[in-house]
Design a protein around this motif. Structure first.
Motif, PDB file in Angstrom:
ATOM      1  N   LYS A   1     -78.983 -73.363 -30.583  1.00 55.12           N
ATOM      2  CA  LYS A   1     -78.282 -72.502 -31.526  1.00 55.12           C
ATOM      3  C   LYS A   1     -78.630 -71.035 -31.345  1.00 55.12           C
ATOM      4  N   SER A   2     -79.867 -70.760 -30.927  1.00 51.58           N
ATOM      5  CA  SER A   2     -80.354 -69.387 -30.965  1.00 51.58           C
ATOM      6  C   SER A   2     -81.275 -69.114 -29.780  1.00 51.58           C
ATOM      7  N   VAL A   3     -81.541 -67.830 -29.543  1.00 49.81           N
ATOM      8  CA  VAL A   3     -82.408 -67.434 -28.428  1.00 49.81           C
ATOM      9  C   VAL A   3     -83.778 -68.119 -28.478  1.00 49.81           C
ATOM     10  N   PRO A   4     -84.417 -68.267 -29.657  1.00 48.40           N
ATOM     11  CA  PRO A   4     -85.729 -68.946 -29.680  1.00 48.40           C
ATOM     12  C   PRO A   4     -85.696 -70.371 -29.140  1.00 48.40           C
ATOM     13  N   HIS A   5     -84.527 -70.986 -29.061  1.00 49.94           N
ATOM     14  CA  HIS A   5     -84.454 -72.329 -28.486  1.00 49.94           C
ATOM     15  C   HIS A   5     -84.696 -72.321 -26.978  1.00 49.94           C
TER      16      HIS A   5
ATOM     17  N   TYR B   1     -90.277 -66.219 -28.857  1.00 51.26           N
ATOM     18  CA  TYR B   1     -89.375 -65.117 -29.216  1.00 51.26           C
ATOM     19  C   TYR B   1     -89.388 -64.859 -30.718  1.00 51.26           C
ATOM     20  N   THR B   2     -89.377 -63.567 -31.100  1.00 52.59           N
ATOM     21  CA  THR B   2     -89.282 -63.168 -32.509  1.00 52.59           C
ATOM     22  C   THR B   2     -88.145 -62.166 -32.662  1.00 52.59           C
ATOM     23  N   ALA B   3     -87.279 -62.414 -33.618  1.00 53.34           N
ATOM     24  CA  ALA B   3     -86.042 -61.632 -33.734  1.00 53.34           C
ATOM     25  C   ALA B   3     -86.284 -60.186 -34.147  1.00 53.34           C
ATOM     26  N   GLU B   4     -87.232 -59.940 -35.056  1.00 49.32           N
ATOM     27  CA  GLU B   4     -87.364 -58.609 -35.661  1.00 49.32           C
ATOM     28  C   GLU B   4     -87.568 -57.504 -34.637  1.00 49.32           C
ATOM     29  N   ILE B   5     -88.426 -57.757 -33.637  1.00 49.44           N
ATOM     30  CA  ILE B   5     -88.775 -56.683 -32.719  1.00 49.44           C
ATOM     31  C   ILE B   5     -87.632 -56.314 -31.794  1.00 49.44           C
ATOM     32  N   CYS B   6     -86.659 -57.224 -31.602  1.00 49.07           N
ATOM     33  CA  CYS B   6     -85.595 -56.920 -30.647  1.00 49.07           C
ATOM     34  C   CYS B   6     -84.386 -56.275 -31.290  1.00 49.07           C
ATOM     35  N   ARG B   7     -84.394 -56.150 -32.611  1.00 50.27           N
ATOM     36  CA  ARG B   7     -83.252 -55.491 -33.235  1.00 50.27           C
ATOM     37  C   ARG B   7     -83.076 -54.110 -32.649  1.00 50.27           C
ATOM     38  N   LYS B   8     -81.826 -53.715 -32.479  1.00 51.30           N
ATOM     39  CA  LYS B   8     -81.560 -52.412 -31.870  1.00 51.30           C
ATOM     40  C   LYS B   8     -82.235 -51.298 -32.667  1.00 51.30           C
ATOM     41  N   GLU B   9     -82.257 -51.439 -33.965  1.00 49.41           N
ATOM     42  CA  GLU B   9     -82.967 -50.504 -34.826  1.00 49.41           C
ATOM     43  C   GLU B   9     -83.939 -51.311 -35.683  1.00 49.41           C
ATOM     44  N   PRO B  10     -85.103 -51.711 -35.132  1.00 47.94           N
ATOM     45  CA  PRO B  10     -86.034 -52.505 -35.921  1.00 47.94           C
ATOM     46  C   PRO B  10     -86.418 -51.782 -37.201  1.00 47.94           C
TER      47      PRO B  10
END
Length: 674
Positions: free
Chosen positions: A404-408, A413-422
């Motif tokens: 379903k998602s990149v962490p799979h 992987y952690t989503a927060e740090i990759c946000r374009k504007e964390p």
């Protein structure tokens, strides 16, 4: 409307030669020259890698050199400060660069323009204090207005309605409110409504607002004083709107109200790419009031050739463009030659078992290692991206939605740090985000801005940041605010140096040492006394997010924040994982698009375009149009190599898969069955 504005200087061949020499540019082709010389209202559709920002800066440099007006300026607006940063990088040491960054010109974000010229004047004239504009700080203040029990009364009620306290937004000048465009689900006599009203009104009277609420006050000024719009048009006879495809409805309505493109007294030139219109906010509505690009052929220009990649990447990506690119599709006239990087790479599709993504990143990494030498790998990032990247631990292998998602694809992987504007929750996370962006982009400026943003949020927690609130540039605002306090200014400069130049290890003991300096800096930035206790949570040490750690890797595969290392004998490659949104605007050496799930598997829906059965929108519904935009953005990031990861079941039974593989190979793909 006249074809050419007499207020905009003429740009000649000599001017173009001058700016090419100044900026080290190649002689522009006809479409780029047409944009440089245009003096009329115009829309420019520029494909990925076309050098759009550089072209905008080149035009601004020429205009600044020839600008004849002392009280009229050029207004350049976008969604980020990329144009301003590019001016500082390319023209910072030149006279024309300095002219562009000062009066009478204005170069900033759309929000910065709305705040400075519209919202802040209305708030000030209506008795509001100098505002704090920040979603998280404002939500925290609103929460603090209520007792703990009252807050949970509202929060629990809203959670039952699939919303939350942090969604509260002022929606009108009388301080009426909603939930981000959706009505509050209770009548005015309900306790939850009364408590929410109390929180909203008390915070507003203290000057605390969310970012998008500033458009309410901007609209109020235009309603109360309609002449403001005409004054702004006299001040700015030339308006250049960059990244126009990212403009959503709220912003578009404001821009049209102030700078209508039908107006005869201004020139509005909009630059962007309609095929990259993906929004960071999933609930944002695109601007439909004035479509981009203009449907009138006389008012639009296309730049369809990319310096980023070659013809093969262009051919593979072009079918995914929702709006056809140029007359013959996307053209690749790159990439730049890199020793050890072949021009003709083996673009590959990795087909993996439905219930296991194990080995996908390793196979991709080893394929990259066969394509590029170690020297070539230092020239650009190797990435793997997906449309969905939030935690999906509730979906296990074997589930119909898996992966379903990149962490799979990698549990580290952690989503927060990759946000374009964390938008971290603590200052230490701001620092980690700053260090990550400096490491990844090899550019100090965005890291400095990130630390400055964190400090300004800290000031909002502990005291009155009045002297900072009207400033658009965070780092420069801090430097100016500390100009009369030599000790605090030195402490700020030393802090930035220690964290981003000396790379002081980010450990709990070291954080305890710099904490006192940080508080001293925040004290100097505040107007009056501060309440240090309010900073305890924001300044607390946080070690609960190992993927943000920049020290020793936790495992051989963990090479940094969201970076997966693949080793093969004595060589290795680091793959940076992220969302498609997070890499928009970037250039990579190689990119893999990971199949994720949103109402369906992305690769399942995009397979007809991969196979060549469909081109452009070709009957695509709303969801598939979003997927096309995302896929196009991802496929146009790499200069050399593009890959896909696709579950086996997407292709159907064995015969259907064999047929699809044959078609894919005929279109130039290598197909690797795992």
């Amino acid at each position: 409307m006249p074809d050419v504005s007499p207020l905009v200087p003429e740009i000649t061949d000599e001017d173009i030669e001058w700016v090419c020499h100044l900026m080290g540019l190649d002689t522009p082709d006809e479409p780029r020259r047409a944009f440089l010389t245009a003096r009329n209202t115009l829309d420019v559709s520029a494909c990925p890698g076309s050098g759009k920002t550089t072209l905008v800066v080149a035009k601004l440099a020429i205009l600044a050199r020839k600008w004849p007006h002392r009280t009229k300026g050029i207004c350049v607006l976008s969604h980020t400060n990329v144009a301003r940063e590019e001016i500082q990088r390319r023209l910072g040491s030149t006279v024309v660069g300095q002219r562009l960054l000062g009066y009478p010109h204005f170069i900033d974000t759309i929000h910065g323009f709305v705040n400075r010229f519209l919202a802040l004047p209305w708030l000030s004239s209506n008795g509001y204090p100098s505002p704090t504009i920040d979603n998280d700080v404002t939500t925290a203040y609103r929460r603090g207005v209520l007792t703990t029990a009252d807050y949970w009364t509202v929060q629990n009620f809203l959670s039952q309605k699939y919303s939350g306290f942090d969604r509260l937004r002022i929606c009108a000048r009388d301080l009426s409110f909603d939930l981000g465009g959706k009505a509050f689900p209770a009548n005015p006599d309900a306790k939850s409504f009364k408590l929410a009203k109390q929180a909203i009104e008390t915070a507003a009277q203290a000057g605390y607002f969310c970012y998008d609420e500033m458009f309410i006050w901007a609209r109020s000024l235009l309603e109360d004083t309609p002449d403001v719009a005409s004054w702004l048009r006299r001040r700015f006879p030339l308006v250049l709107l960059d990244e126009m495809q990212d403009t959503f409805e709220l912003q578009g309505a404001m821009l049209h109200a102030v700078f209508p493109r039908e107006s005869a007294d201004i020139v509005v030139q909009r630059v962007g790419d309609p095929n990259q219109a993906i929004f960071d906010n999933a609930e944002a509505d695109p601007d439909k009031s004035d479509p981009f690009p203009d449907p009138n052929p006389a008012r639009k220009l296309s730049i369809p050739n990319s310096y980023r990649f070659g013809s093969k990447v262009a051919v593979l990506a072009s079918p995914f463009a929702t709006t056809p690119v140029g007359a013959i599709g996307l053209c690749g006239i790159g990439p730049k030659a890199i020793p050890g990087a072949p021009i003709a790479c083996g673009h590959a599709i990795f087909v993996f078992p439905d219930n296991s993504t194990a080995g996908v990143l390793d196979a991709y990494g080893k394929h990259v290692l066969t394509m590029f030498t170690d020297g070539a790998l230092t020239e650009g990032a190797v990435t793997a991206v997906g449309a969905v990247h939030q935690d999906a631990s509730d979906v296990a292998p074997g589930h119909a939605h898996f992966p379903k998602s990149v962490p799979h694809y990698w549990s580290g992987y952690t989503a927060e740090i990759c946000r374009k504007e964390p938008h971290p929750r603590s200052l230490v996370q701001y620092v980690r985000a700053a260090q990550a962006v400096v490491r990844d982009n090899r550019d100090l400026a965005p890291g400095v801005e990130k630390i400055a943003s964190g400090l300004i949020r800290l000031v909002g927690h502990v005291g009155d940041a009045g002297q900072l609130k009207r400033r658009a540039r965070t780092h420069r605002a801090i430097i100016d605010a500390l100009a009369t306090d030599a000790a605090a200014l030195a402490a700020y400069r030393q802090l930035v140096k220690a964290l981003l130049i000396d790379w002081m290890p980010l450990t709990q003991p070291n954080w305890g040492v710099v904490r006192d300096d940080i508080l001293a800096i925040s004290r100097a930035l505040c107007d009056g006394a501060i309440i240090e206790a309010n900073a305890d949570g924001f300044l607390a040490w946080s070690a609960d997010d190992p993927s943000l750690h920049l020290g020793a890797p936790a495992s051989p595969s963990d090479a940094g924040p969201n970076v997966y290392r693949v080793a093969d004998a004595t060589r290795h490659v680091d793959i940076r994982l992220g969302s498609i949104h997070s890499v928009k605007g970037q250039t990579h050496l190689a990119t893999m698009i990971l199949s994720t799930y949103w109402h369906d598997h992305s690769s399942q829906r995009m397979l007809p375009w991969l196979l060549g059965a469909k081109v452009n929108v070709d009957g695509a519904g709303i969801r598939d149009q979003k997927r096309l935009l995302q896929t196009y953005v991802a496929m146009t990031r790499p200069s050399h190599l593009v890959c896909f990861a696709i579950p086996r079941s997407v292709f159907g039974d064995d015969q259907a898969r064999a047929d699809s593989v044959a078609k894919l190979q005929g279109r130039g793909w290598q197909v690797v069955e795992m």
